[in-house]
Design a protein around this motif. Structure first.
Motif, PDB file in Angstrom:
ATOM      1  N   ALA A 191     -10.195  -9.200  -8.532  1.00 26.90           N
ATOM      2  CA  ALA A 191      -9.259  -9.925  -7.675  1.00 26.90           C
ATOM      3  C   ALA A 191      -8.700  -8.996  -6.605  1.00 26.90           C
ATOM      4  CB  ALA A 191      -8.115 -10.495  -8.511  1.00 26.90           C
ATOM      5  N   ARG A 192      -8.186  -9.604  -5.528  1.00 23.79           N
ATOM      6  CA  ARG A 192      -7.537  -8.856  -4.457  1.00 23.79           C
ATOM      7  C   ARG A 192      -6.025  -8.956  -4.623  1.00 23.79           C
ATOM      8  NH1 ARG A 192     -11.630 -11.473  -1.021  1.00 23.79           N
ATOM      9  NH2 ARG A 192     -13.069  -9.903  -0.198  1.00 23.79           N
ATOM     10  N   LEU A 193      -5.338  -7.860  -4.276  1.00 25.69           N
ATOM     11  CA  LEU A 193      -3.878  -7.809  -4.382  1.00 25.69           C
ATOM     12  C   LEU A 193      -3.268  -7.529  -3.022  1.00 25.69           C
ATOM     13  CD1 LEU A 193      -1.332  -7.725  -6.266  1.00 25.69           C
ATOM     14  CD2 LEU A 193      -1.606  -5.227  -6.240  1.00 25.69           C
ATOM     15  N   LEU A 194      -2.313  -8.385  -2.615  1.00 26.95           N
ATOM     16  CA  LEU A 194      -1.531  -8.164  -1.401  1.00 26.95           C
ATOM     17  C   LEU A 194      -0.096  -7.854  -1.787  1.00 26.95           C
ATOM     18  CD1 LEU A 194      -4.051  -9.645  -0.253  1.00 26.95           C
ATOM     19  CD2 LEU A 194      -2.531 -10.710   1.413  1.00 26.95           C
ATOM     20  N   LEU A 195       0.502  -6.904  -1.097  1.00 31.21           N
ATOM     21  CA  LEU A 195       1.887  -6.518  -1.350  1.00 31.21           C
ATOM     22  C   LEU A 195       2.822  -7.300  -0.438  1.00 31.21           C
ATOM     23  CD1 LEU A 195       1.475  -2.611  -1.414  1.00 31.21           C
ATOM     24  CD2 LEU A 195       1.168  -4.241  -3.296  1.00 31.21           C
ATOM     25  N   ASN A 196       3.828  -7.950  -1.019  1.00 32.76           N
ATOM     26  CA  ASN A 196       4.881  -8.574  -0.232  1.00 32.76           C
ATOM     27  C   ASN A 196       5.955  -7.508  -0.047  1.00 32.76           C
ATOM     28  OD1 ASN A 196       7.201 -10.000   0.645  1.00 32.76           O
ATOM     29  ND2 ASN A 196       6.397 -11.894  -0.209  1.00 32.76           N
ATOM     30  N   ALA A 197       5.749  -6.688   0.973  1.00 30.92           N
ATOM     31  CA  ALA A 197       6.588  -5.500   1.157  1.00 30.92           C
ATOM     32  C   ALA A 197       6.373  -4.972   2.574  1.00 30.92           C
ATOM     33  CB  ALA A 197       6.205  -4.426   0.133  1.00 30.92           C
ATOM     34  N   GLU A 198       7.103  -3.910   2.907  1.00 33.51           N
ATOM     35  CA  GLU A 198       6.901  -3.276   4.204  1.00 33.51           C
ATOM     36  C   GLU A 198       5.462  -2.782   4.321  1.00 33.51           C
ATOM     37  OE1 GLU A 198       8.862  -3.203   6.661  1.00 33.51           O
ATOM     38  OE2 GLU A 198      10.799  -3.765   5.782  1.00 33.51           O
ATOM     39  N   PRO A 199       4.840  -2.962   5.478  1.00 33.12           N
ATOM     40  CA  PRO A 199       3.442  -2.541   5.635  1.00 33.12           C
ATOM     41  C   PRO A 199       3.192  -1.075   5.301  1.00 33.12           C
ATOM     42  CG  PRO A 199       4.092  -3.967   7.451  1.00 33.12           C
ATOM     43  CD  PRO A 199       5.335  -3.703   6.653  1.00 33.12           C
ATOM     44  N   GLU A 200       4.200  -0.231   5.490  1.00 32.01           N
ATOM     45  CA  GLU A 200       4.023   1.199   5.237  1.00 32.01           C
ATOM     46  C   GLU A 200       3.710   1.500   3.772  1.00 32.01           C
ATOM     47  OE1 GLU A 200       6.556  -0.157   6.873  1.00 32.01           O
ATOM     48  OE2 GLU A 200       6.004   0.460   8.920  1.00 32.01           O
ATOM     49  N   LEU A 201       4.002   0.569   2.859  1.00 33.32           N
ATOM     50  CA  LEU A 201       3.741   0.822   1.451  1.00 33.32           C
ATOM     51  C   LEU A 201       2.248   0.909   1.145  1.00 33.32           C
ATOM     52  CD1 LEU A 201       6.767   0.486   1.011  1.00 33.32           C
ATOM     53  CD2 LEU A 201       6.251  -0.848  -1.036  1.00 33.32           C
ATOM     54  N   LEU A 202       1.397   0.431   2.067  1.00 34.45           N
ATOM     55  CA  LEU A 202      -0.046   0.597   1.860  1.00 34.45           C
ATOM     56  C   LEU A 202      -0.459   2.070   1.884  1.00 34.45           C
ATOM     57  CD1 LEU A 202      -1.823  -2.258   3.860  1.00 34.45           C
ATOM     58  CD2 LEU A 202      -1.609  -2.006   1.384  1.00 34.45           C
ATOM     59  N   ASP A 203       0.387   2.921   2.468  1.00 36.90           N
ATOM     60  CA  ASP A 203       0.103   4.361   2.441  1.00 36.90           C
ATOM     61  C   ASP A 203       0.308   4.947   1.049  1.00 36.90           C
ATOM     62  OD1 ASP A 203      -0.422   4.314   5.173  1.00 36.90           O
ATOM     63  OD2 ASP A 203       1.656   4.772   5.703  1.00 36.90           O
ATOM     64  N   LYS A 204       1.063   4.225   0.200  1.00 40.65           N
ATOM     65  CA  LYS A 204       1.365   4.729  -1.142  1.00 40.65           C
ATOM     66  C   LYS A 204       0.582   4.005  -2.232  1.00 40.65           C
ATOM     67  CE  LYS A 204       6.061   5.975   0.321  1.00 40.65           C
ATOM     68  NZ  LYS A 204       7.508   5.834   0.077  1.00 40.65           N
TER      69      LYS A 204
END
Length: 319
Positions: A191-204
């Protein structure tokens, strides 16, 4: 200058294992010659989308449609014409497809479609083909073990393949810890996971993308993440849908379709208004607000990608 209006039916023909789509190369002597496309063609004045598509696929590929379902309707402006692409997902067909008009045809894995050059009008179809019809939004569970059990049950028993991690009550450290565990579960079950959060969290956390709140969406001037990640957003009206298109969102949720316990004060839009908004959305749209899997076919019939829900998927595992 009054533009020509061209109504085209197109087919997303998916292999029986759900892993590949059939595409065809346009002849070199027509508009966008040499590019790849989802097969189909212009409708005659008397034809519906499905009728025209059945005729076109027989003429072009030698196949007969047995079962098909609306996928997406795409309006696209070219300098000299307005194109309406009426796209159907073909689930069952008879015959072995081949290029009856000499065109190249090819079965392509869904995750490799982005490597093929398509006309601009076909790009929303690529997004719709690669997305599932169900979008799970996680609930605000406080207990981490309970959260993990609910998520794994949805991934295993309901075969959910797209998840939005929503946890507004958590601080950043707790959210990141939950995101890492959720990502591991999603990876394990495809499955794919999307974060409902600030875009910068993809760096973490190397999740598959970001889901923007409507407030974050309206404050952006450009796409905030890389093209190889999914960007989604919550929308509620035409203005927000327009903003999602401008910054390059790949898909959106549109709500509330029905009255919900979490927002009883918000007037629902109902199916009619929902359909009117979806018609010009320029991207896949998930219906949200009181939706269950029993609504999925109705949602598809009015142009939605499918349904998004918390309560219909977020259930305790059977002991």
């Amino acid at each position: 200058m009054v533009k020509r209006r061209v109504h085209v039916a197109a087919a997303a023909i998916i292999s029986s294992d759900g892993q590949k789509a059939l595409i065809a190369r346009r002849p070199s002597n027509v508009d966008h010659g040499g590019l790849w496309e989802f097969p189909g063609g212009k409708l005659a004045p008397y034809e519906t989308g499905l009728e025209g598509l059945k005729r076109e696929l027989h003429e072009e590929l030698g196949v007969e449609i047995r079962r098909a379902q609306p996928l997406i309707r795409v309006h696209h402006e070219y300098p000299d014409k307005h194109i309406l692409l009426d796209v159907w997902q073909v689930h069952e067909f008879s015959g072995e497809p081949f290029g009856r008009e000499g065109q190249a045809v090819r079965w392509v894995p869904l995750d490799e479609l982005v490597n093929y050059p398509f006309p601009a009008a076909n790009l929303p179809i690529l997004q719709a083909v690669m997305l599932p019809t169900e979008y799970l939004i996680t609930a605000e569970e406080q207990d981490e073990a309970v959260f993990d059990a609910h998520l794994e049950r949805a991934l295993v028993e309901d075969r959910v393949r797209l998840v939005q991690l929503r946890a507004k009550s958590l601080d950043e450290a707790a959210y990141l810890a939950r995101a890492e565990r959720a990502l591991a579960l999603c990876r394990r079950h495809g499955a794919r996971l999307l974060l409902n959060a600030e875009p910068e969290l993809l760096d973490k956390v190397d999740a598959d993308g970001i889901h923007l709140t409507s407030e974050r969406l309206m404050n952006l001037e450009r796409r905030p993440i890389a093209e190889n990640k999914w960007l989604a957003a919550s929308t509620h009206d035409r203005k927000q849908l327009g903003q999602a298109a401008r910054i390059g969102c790949d898909f959106v949720t549109l709500s509330p379709l029905r009255t919900t316990p979490s927002h009883p004060e918000v007037a629902p839009m109902g199916w009619h208004d929902f359909q009117q908004l979806v018609e010009r959305a320029a991207m896949p749209v998930f219906a949200l607000g009181g939706m269950t899997r029993f609504d999925a076919n109705h949602a598809r019939a009015v142009g939605a990608q499918g349904i998004a829900s918390i309560r219909d998927f977020w259930k305790a595992p059977v002991a």
